[in-house]
Design a protein around this motif. Structure first.
Motif, PDB file in Angstrom:
ATOM      1  N   ILE A  26      -6.791 -46.688 -22.136  1.00  0.00           N
ATOM      2  CA  ILE A  26      -7.814 -46.120 -23.009  1.00  0.00           C
ATOM      3  C   ILE A  26      -9.133 -46.850 -22.797  1.00  0.00           C
ATOM      4  CG2 ILE A  26      -8.445 -45.582 -25.386  1.00  0.00           C
ATOM      5  CD1 ILE A  26      -5.454 -45.802 -26.084  1.00  0.00           C
ATOM      6  N   VAL A  27     -10.197 -46.106 -22.639  1.00  0.00           N
ATOM      7  CA  VAL A  27     -11.552 -46.666 -22.565  1.00  0.00           C
ATOM      8  C   VAL A  27     -12.280 -46.291 -23.852  1.00  0.00           C
ATOM      9  CG1 VAL A  27     -13.790 -46.547 -21.410  1.00  0.00           C
ATOM     10  CG2 VAL A  27     -11.691 -46.659 -20.056  1.00  0.00           C
ATOM     11  N   CYS A  69     -16.008 -46.347 -25.413  1.00  0.00           N
ATOM     12  CA  CYS A  69     -17.430 -46.548 -25.130  1.00  0.00           C
ATOM     13  C   CYS A  69     -18.141 -46.925 -26.429  1.00  0.00           C
ATOM     14  CB  CYS A  69     -18.043 -45.278 -24.546  1.00  0.00           C
ATOM     15  SG  CYS A  69     -17.388 -44.844 -22.921  1.00  0.00           S
ATOM     16  N   SER A 120     -19.681 -42.074 -17.064  1.00  0.00           N
ATOM     17  CA  SER A 120     -18.613 -41.313 -16.411  1.00  0.00           C
ATOM     18  C   SER A 120     -18.251 -41.915 -15.063  1.00  0.00           C
ATOM     19  CB  SER A 120     -19.025 -39.851 -16.246  1.00  0.00           C
ATOM     20  OG  SER A 120     -20.092 -39.705 -15.318  1.00  0.00           O
ATOM     21  N   VAL A 177     -16.068 -44.874 -15.722  1.00  0.00           N
ATOM     22  CA  VAL A 177     -14.700 -44.464 -16.050  1.00  0.00           C
ATOM     23  C   VAL A 177     -13.938 -44.125 -14.771  1.00  0.00           C
ATOM     24  CG1 VAL A 177     -13.300 -42.690 -17.180  1.00  0.00           C
ATOM     25  CG2 VAL A 177     -15.284 -43.659 -18.365  1.00  0.00           C
ATOM     26  N   VAL A 194      -7.542 -43.569 -15.990  1.00  0.00           N
ATOM     27  CA  VAL A 194      -7.807 -43.600 -17.429  1.00  0.00           C
ATOM     28  C   VAL A 194      -7.206 -42.343 -18.067  1.00  0.00           C
ATOM     29  CG1 VAL A 194      -9.610 -43.556 -19.201  1.00  0.00           C
ATOM     30  CG2 VAL A 194      -9.882 -44.983 -17.149  1.00  0.00           C
ATOM     31  N   VAL A 250     -10.685 -41.374 -23.184  1.00  0.00           N
ATOM     32  CA  VAL A 250     -11.970 -42.029 -23.456  1.00  0.00           C
ATOM     33  C   VAL A 250     -12.358 -41.704 -24.889  1.00  0.00           C
ATOM     34  CG1 VAL A 250     -14.399 -42.230 -22.831  1.00  0.00           C
ATOM     35  CG2 VAL A 250     -12.692 -41.856 -21.046  1.00  0.00           C
ATOM     36  N   GLY A 286     -20.744 -38.444 -25.689  1.00  0.00           N
ATOM     37  CA  GLY A 286     -19.325 -38.156 -25.456  1.00  0.00           C
ATOM     38  C   GLY A 286     -19.111 -36.840 -24.747  1.00  0.00           C
ATOM     39  N   VAL A 313     -20.200 -37.027 -21.083  1.00  0.00           N
ATOM     40  CA  VAL A 313     -19.220 -37.737 -20.244  1.00  0.00           C
ATOM     41  C   VAL A 313     -18.057 -36.814 -19.902  1.00  0.00           C
ATOM     42  CG1 VAL A 313     -17.504 -39.602 -20.229  1.00  0.00           C
ATOM     43  CG2 VAL A 313     -19.831 -40.056 -21.018  1.00  0.00           C
ATOM     44  N   SER A 314     -17.587 -36.044 -20.872  1.00  0.00           N
ATOM     45  CA  SER A 314     -16.462 -35.139 -20.599  1.00  0.00           C
ATOM     46  C   SER A 314     -16.831 -34.106 -19.533  1.00  0.00           C
ATOM     47  CB  SER A 314     -16.010 -34.448 -21.890  1.00  0.00           C
ATOM     48  OG  SER A 314     -16.897 -33.404 -22.250  1.00  0.00           O
ATOM     49  N   VAL A 347     -11.603 -36.609 -23.445  1.00  0.00           N
ATOM     50  CA  VAL A 347     -12.638 -37.395 -24.130  1.00  0.00           C
ATOM     51  C   VAL A 347     -12.638 -36.968 -25.593  1.00  0.00           C
ATOM     52  CG1 VAL A 347     -15.109 -37.880 -24.310  1.00  0.00           C
ATOM     53  CG2 VAL A 347     -14.056 -37.594 -22.052  1.00  0.00           C
TER      54      VAL A 347
END
Length: 264
Positions: A5-6, A8, A104, A107, A113, A116, A131, A134-135, A177
């Motif tokens: 798990i990341v 942010c 991103s 990641v 991963v 996120v 968020g 990034v997805s 995400v």
């Protein structure tokens, strides 16, 4: 099953005496005291609970100047396993698109991963955009405004989205995400042992040379958002009226004045 798990996280200012770069119109973050964005603590807590249930590791990821390291250590003290700081002058002035792009790519560099996590928004900008951005760059499902989160196996999780006028239950595949609301949990306090251990952990610092990034998509160059002007609201000093007489007389006078001002 174990999850990688990341989370942010972002450091936000605690002072009202903020400075704006006169050329870029961006907030000057270096040297300003800051704390972890409150919603990010809920994301960390969610990650730690999933780790407690399913095993795995929790990695913190942040982008900012070197003093953001203190905020990363706060997350490590909560019980996270590792931390990465994305720090470079080339990243400076990034809007949400450029920020999401760099995150991103980080990641991707971390590899394998599963999840996120983000807080629902940062309290300094309030955009709720990073968020989802990034997805999109990862081409993963996005589930936003989550108030409940449950893992079923390595591939499937369920979430409840708390929206303005409704709740929505979603089942989704990993990797994904997720942005979380404060209603999701109560973040834990770091215990003395974890605080001590957090200062024994190495925080990796990556710049543009450590990531597979396009130089035209980072920092100011990669930021299509343009701030035309920034100004502080004018302070209005209002007159103070002191009500005399007994408490009952003062209350009656207060009610009269409030009705006259259409407040009642």
């Amino acid at each position: 099953m174990s999850l990688k798990i990341v989370v942010c996280i972002k450091q936000v200012p605690v002072s009202n005496n903020l400075k704006i770069d006169p050329i870029t119109k961006n907030l000057i973050r270096s040297g300003e005291p800051g704390v972890m964005n409150p919603y990010d603590k809920n994301a960390i807590e969610a990650a730690l609970r999933l780790k407690d249930e399913w095993g795995g590791e929790v990695i913190l990821l942040s982008m900012g100047p070197p003093d953001f390291e203190m905020t990363l250590r706060q997350g490590l003290a909560m019980g996270c396993d590792d931390a990465v700081l994305l720090s470079s002058r080339k990243f400076g002035g990034a809007d949400t698109l450029a920020t999401g792009y760099v995150l991103s790519q980080a990641v991707k560099k971390l590899k394998n991963v599963d999840l996120v996590l983000f807080g629902r928004q940062s309290v300094d900008a309030d955009t709720s955009q990073v968020g989802p951005i990034v997805s999109e760059f990862l081409d993963w499902p996005q589930i936003t405004f989550v108030s409940e989160l449950h893992g079923h196996d390595k591939q499937v999780m369920t979430a409840t989205r708390l929206l303005e006028n409704m709740q929505q239950k979603i089942e989704f595949q990993l990797p994904a995400v997720v942005t979380v609301r404060s209603e999701l949990n109560e973040p834990r306090y770091p215990n003395p042992r974890n605080i001590q251990k957090s200062y024994q952990k190495n925080i990796r610092v990556w710049d543009e040379n450590n990531l597979a990034v396009d130089a035209e998509r980072i920092g100011l160059k990669g930021s299509p958002t343009v701030v035309r002007s920034v100004w502080a609201p004018e302070k209005e000093v209002k007159a103070t009226t002191f009500l005399e007489g007994t408490p009952d007389e003062a209350i009656r006078e207060l009610l009269i004045q409030m009705r006259a001002s259409n407040l009642l």
